[in-house]
Scaffold this active site. Structure first.
Site, mmCIF file in Angstrom:
data_model
loop_
_atom_site.group_PDB
_atom_site.id
_atom_site.type_symbol
_atom_site.label_atom_id
_atom_site.label_comp_id
_atom_site.label_asym_id
_atom_site.label_seq_id
_atom_site.Cartn_x
_atom_site.Cartn_y
_atom_site.Cartn_z
ATOM 1 N N LYS A 100 0.888 7.841 0.090
ATOM 2 C CA LYS A 100 1.109 9.024 -0.749
ATOM 3 C C LYS A 100 1.514 8.560 -2.132
ATOM 4 O O LYS A 100 2.057 7.463 -2.295
ATOM 5 C CB LYS A 100 2.239 9.879 -0.167
ATOM 6 N N ASP A 125 -2.744 16.924 -3.945
ATOM 7 C CA ASP A 125 -1.611 17.543 -3.257
ATOM 8 C C ASP A 125 -1.101 18.577 -4.272
ATOM 9 O O ASP A 125 -1.861 18.986 -5.163
ATOM 10 C CB ASP A 125 -0.551 16.478 -2.887
HETATM 11 N N1 GLU Z 1 -2.312 16.109 0.368
HETATM 12 C C1 GLU Z 1 -2.978 16.451 1.590
HETATM 13 C C2 GLU Z 1 -2.062 16.202 2.761
HETATM 14 O O1 GLU Z 1 -0.863 16.425 2.646
HETATM 15 C C3 GLU Z 1 -4.354 15.824 1.713
HETATM 16 C C4 GLU Z 1 -4.432 14.338 1.542
HETATM 17 C C5 GLU Z 1 -5.851 13.774 1.484
HETATM 18 O O2 GLU Z 1 -6.823 14.512 1.540
HETATM 19 O O3 GLU Z 1 -5.936 12.547 1.406
HETATM 20 O O4 GLU Z 1 -2.450 15.847 3.845
#
Ligand code: GLU
Length: 445
Positions: A126, A166
């Protein structure tokens, strides 16, 4: 909590002071894992938990950029590459003033298990920044994204780490980030980012996937009690990408979504939220939810306050972490709540989860219920790898299969460990065992 795990958890907390959200998610996951360690002593011998809680790599960097007035601005950028046992690090970027290392680590830790649950070959990571996009022009957003990527590019790649969106990062930001990556590396490497536009390597259904997936998962939970979304009264928090698509899908399945919110307040529309109007205001005009009230009859806008004051049979928290506390949970339960599907990451506090579980409410935790977004990102990576693009119908069918599969896996694991219907336990154990087995197989790294 199991005493052996508690000792490890305490060390993790002491080593990472001041990271409240990270402590919360580690505690929540460890709470579920006692019985697994009775059956699998090799996990303790292999120091799996100690390794899991220590990110493989953490990158923190300066992001300098100029605002439209010519002023110099400095933000902080993060990428936490948490675990690559199952595939390249995968997870979104969050641009929000609340972002700090503890928030990114909580999100990255959740992502490991979520990604494992999808059954796709993706590890967990992340990133993000404390940059506040609110009120910034397109040109400012572009300069910020270009500066952010000027550092990030050296850490990512289709086989290494694949960021996406996100909170605060959508199609526009992914475009600027991709453009800058391409420019610096001189490579058209489609698989380095997901959430791209359709004409340049994106996947159909990716924008809808998190919200749709949350509703599909919740529908599966409702089916176990002989129910469905048909006729349900639904309250959704948030009004961003996840919330809007959850509202659209819930209403397509016959529910009435009567309320949603933003950080300033919430609207109540008893006739059911007009999704096209909401999209127009939030996605096209980039406006505030307050604007909805004046453009539709019989709507009330409540400044401040909590959307959880509105009664619902199904609650879909799709805004942000710790937005639904124990008091709100108790009130919803008293007023006829049947099910909760978390579209956001960790939106319910630990107290709220306890209230839902004690009351026997169907509770789908985020790492299961909102996995549709990242799962569809993995489908985007598949399409990029084969230089192919799939139809909306085919991609949606794959998403549905994945969400139904996650529900089955969580449910079967909860049964296996003697706590039927406990999706928190099912999600944590099933995600953990998959990652732990892979870590042991790959040796001490
Ligand atoms: N931010 C999204 C999550 O919390 C998607 C992440 C992504 O597609 O890599 O899973």
């Amino acid at each position: 909590m199991d005493a052996r795990l508690e000792a490890i958890r305490d060390t993790v907390l002491a080593r990472n002071p001041g990271e409240g959200e990270f402590h919360q998610t580690v505690t929540e996951v460890f709470d579920s894992l006692g019985p697994v360690h009775d059956r699998h002593p090799e996990f303790l011998e292999g120091a799996v938990l100690e390794r899991l809680c220590e990110p493989e790599r953490q990158i923190i960097f300066r992001v300098p950029w100029t605002d439209d007035a010519g002023g110099f601005q400095i933000n902080r950028g993060f990428r936490v590459e948490f675990n690559s046992a199952l595939g390249p690090y995968k997870g979104g970027l969050r641009f929000h003033p609340s972002v700090n290392l503890g928030i990114i680590k909580f999100l990255g830790f959740e992502q490991i298990f979520k990604n494992a649950l999808t059954g796709m070959p993706i590890g967990g990571g992340k990133g993000g920044s404390d940059f506040d996009p609110r009120g910034r022009s397109d040109a400012e957003i572009m300069r910020f994204c270009q500066s952010f990527m000027t550092e990030l590019y050296r850490h990512i790649g289709e086989y290494t780490d694949v960021p996406a969106g996100d909170i605060g990062v959508g199609g526009r930001e992914i475009g600027y980030l991709f453009g800058q990556y391409k420019r610096i590396t001189n490579r058209y490497e489609s698989g380095v980012l997901t959430g791209k536009g359709i004409s340049w390597g994106g996947s159909l259904v990716r924008p809808e996937a998190t919200g749709y997936g949350t509703v599909i998962f919740t529908e599966e939970m409702l089916k176990t009690r002989g129910q469905s979304f048909e006729g349900q009264r639904v309250v959704v928090s948030g009004s961003g990408n996840v919330a809007i698509n959850a509202i659209a899908k819930a209403q397509a399945l016959g529910a009435t979504v009567v309320a949603c919110s933003d950080s300033s307040g919430y609207i109540v529309d008893e006739a059911g939220i007009d999704v096209d109007l909401l999209r127009q205001i939030k996605e096209i005009e980039r406006g505030r939810l307050k604007d909805y009230e004046a453009r539709r009859s019989a709507v009330s806008y409540v400044e401040g306050g909590s959307v959880w004051d509105i009664d619902a049979t199904v609650a879909l928290p799709c805004a942000t972490q710790n937005e639904l506390d124990g008091d709100a949970a108790a009130r919803l339960v008293r007023n006829g709540l049947l099910a909760v599907g978390e579209g956001a990451n960790m939106p319910s506090t630990r107290d709220a989860v306890a209230v839902f579980q004690q009351a026997g409410i169907l509770f789908g935790p985020g790492k299961a219920a909102n996995a549709g977004g990242v799962a569809t990102s993995a489908l985007e990576m598949q399409q990029n790898a084969s230089r192919d693009s799939w139809s909306f119908a085919h991609t949606e069918e794959r998403l549905t299969e994945i969400m139904v599969g996650i529900h089955e896996r969580c449910s079967a694991t909860a049964d296996e460990y003697g706590d039927p219907g406990n999706y928190v336990l099912g999600a944590n154990i099933s995600g953990f065992v998959k990652v732990a087995d892979a870590m042991l197989a790959q040796g001490l790294i």
